[in-house]
Design a protein around this motif. Sequence first.
Motif, PDB file in Angstrom:
ATOM      1  N   GLY A 125       5.805  -3.910   8.149  1.00 45.22           N
ATOM      2  CA  GLY A 125       7.516  -2.820   8.152  1.00 45.22           C
ATOM      3  C   GLY A 125       8.385  -2.462   5.984  1.00 45.22           C
ATOM      4  N   LEU A 126       7.929  -3.392   5.838  1.00 45.02           N
ATOM      5  CA  LEU A 126       8.077  -2.749   4.476  1.00 45.02           C
ATOM      6  C   LEU A 126       7.249  -1.886   4.262  1.00 45.02           C
ATOM      7  CD1 LEU A 126       9.370  -6.324   2.421  1.00 45.02           C
ATOM      8  CD2 LEU A 126      11.319  -4.531   3.550  1.00 45.02           C
ATOM      9  N   LEU A 133       9.431   6.200   2.971  1.00 46.57           N
ATOM     10  CA  LEU A 133      11.070   7.158   1.994  1.00 46.57           C
ATOM     11  C   LEU A 133      10.259   7.885   1.648  1.00 46.57           C
ATOM     12  CD1 LEU A 133      13.466   3.959   2.736  1.00 46.57           C
ATOM     13  CD2 LEU A 133      14.037   5.947   3.715  1.00 46.57           C
ATOM     14  N   PHE A 134       9.509   7.592   0.248  1.00 43.71           N
ATOM     15  CA  PHE A 134       8.751   7.764  -0.947  1.00 43.71           C
ATOM     16  C   PHE A 134       8.446   9.272  -0.284  1.00 43.71           C
ATOM     17  CE2 PHE A 134       5.599   8.588  -2.504  1.00 43.71           C
ATOM     18  CZ  PHE A 134       6.103   8.790  -5.038  1.00 43.71           C
ATOM     19  N   PHE A 135       7.720   9.453   0.406  1.00 47.17           N
ATOM     20  CA  PHE A 135       7.188  10.610   1.094  1.00 47.17           C
ATOM     21  C   PHE A 135       8.658  11.380   1.932  1.00 47.17           C
ATOM     22  CE2 PHE A 135       3.022   7.909   2.035  1.00 47.17           C
ATOM     23  CZ  PHE A 135       2.320   8.978   0.759  1.00 47.17           C
ATOM     24  N   LEU A 136       9.383  11.424   2.431  1.00 49.03           N
ATOM     25  CA  LEU A 136      10.618  11.862   2.858  1.00 49.03           C
ATOM     26  C   LEU A 136      10.985  12.732   0.896  1.00 49.03           C
ATOM     27  CD1 LEU A 136      11.717  12.692   5.156  1.00 49.03           C
ATOM     28  CD2 LEU A 136      13.366  10.808   4.999  1.00 49.03           C
ATOM     29  N   LEU A 152       5.805   5.781  14.325  1.00 49.08           N
ATOM     30  CA  LEU A 152       4.543   4.519  13.351  1.00 49.08           C
ATOM     31  C   LEU A 152       5.382   3.136  13.594  1.00 49.08           C
ATOM     32  CD1 LEU A 152       1.690   6.197  11.246  1.00 49.08           C
ATOM     33  CD2 LEU A 152       1.134   5.044  13.795  1.00 49.08           C
ATOM     34  N   GLY A 153       6.935   3.668  12.296  1.00 50.52           N
ATOM     35  CA  GLY A 153       7.355   2.768  11.715  1.00 50.52           C
ATOM     36  C   GLY A 153       8.172   2.182  13.488  1.00 50.52           C
ATOM     37  N   GLY A 154       8.872   3.584  14.227  1.00 52.54           N
ATOM     38  CA  GLY A 154       9.376   2.837  15.409  1.00 52.54           C
ATOM     39  C   GLY A 154       8.951   1.759  16.261  1.00 52.54           C
TER      40      GLY A 154
END
Length: 377
Positions: A125-126, A133-136, A152-154
């Motif tokens: 998850g981390l 977040l980095f790519f966003l 994928l995160g969901g």
Amino acid sequence: MTSGRSIFEDVSENHAFASPKGPKQDPRNNRGAVVKWLFILFALVVLMVAVGGLTRLTDSGLSITEWRPVTGAFPPTSEADWTSEFEKYQASPEYQIQNQGMQLSDFKRIYWWEWGHRQLGRVIGLVWAAGFLFFLLTRRIPRGWTGRLLLLGGLGGLQGAVGWWMVASGLVGARTDVASYRLATHLGLAFIILGLISWYILRLRRTEAELLQARRRSDRRLSNSGLLLLAVCFVQILLGALVAGIDAGRSFTDWPLMGGRFFPATAWDLEPIWRNLFENSGLVQFMHRMWGYLFLVLAVLVWRVSRRSGQTAIRKAYGAILHGLAFQVLFGIATVLMAAPWYLGLLHQLVGVAVFVTIIRARFVASYPPDQKIARS
């Protein structure tokens, strides 16, 4: 008079992404960075499947009787903490029915397996959150991919909830194991996540322009056949989870018959009758065997069709499925004959991962065949 640009003129990516403020980052480099991140996630999820399998095979999955997504990341550190955790486990049906008299040292062994399994889930998850977040924030997510990566995160978060839903089923009543259908749901969701990551990697390794060109060479028949094989493989994985959930692999240890018969005599013993589909070791193992035979026959038929393809890459991709499945069948038979020792059970599961991913790759190659260079005489 200025001449117009020919429609056949080559337009490079530098032209296509140029702006008055200067050239933007090469989209191929952005895709490559995301692919590396997805490869890390893929490896972690495969490791998670392996650790989950070992947790099941060592009967460790019910050792932690609470779901604490945050504070559970910190294991017991003092003797008092360990005693408290052990007392909670002693109140569970598994201890009272199956593990009466277990010592604290034995409890620690199974506790660490389950804690490690959950901790690995937190790590995944981390890694997903940090990468996303980095790519966003740096605007490096390729156009149209934000929602897919967010999915994928969901699904990862949902997997954590499903995992606890599974464990909770083994903490009530007179159960000493988790419900097999919940185990199948948990494993099935893991394979869905693996499948999506695999497909994303395959797509992102080529630009959208390359994919568009490759799509024109696609073999729709083999692409659809690959989808059929993938569905059959997924059902077989779910049936395998049902087998593991009730230790059905140890109930009939002869092959090709089951207890000297083609169809087990005890297949419909449970009441109500629908319970046999999930909890009858004879019927569940029979279904797993028969579906495996069907899977193998379909794979051979699709392979024969693929041999007529003019694309070398397609022929090789579908040949790889058949080779992998042949190994899987042999491992499955050996697992039955040896009463499912943990190492063969784990190997059988990991080869299943390999076959699943190989089918995804074959379908991708059929849908987006690579350029095939013609040798000059």
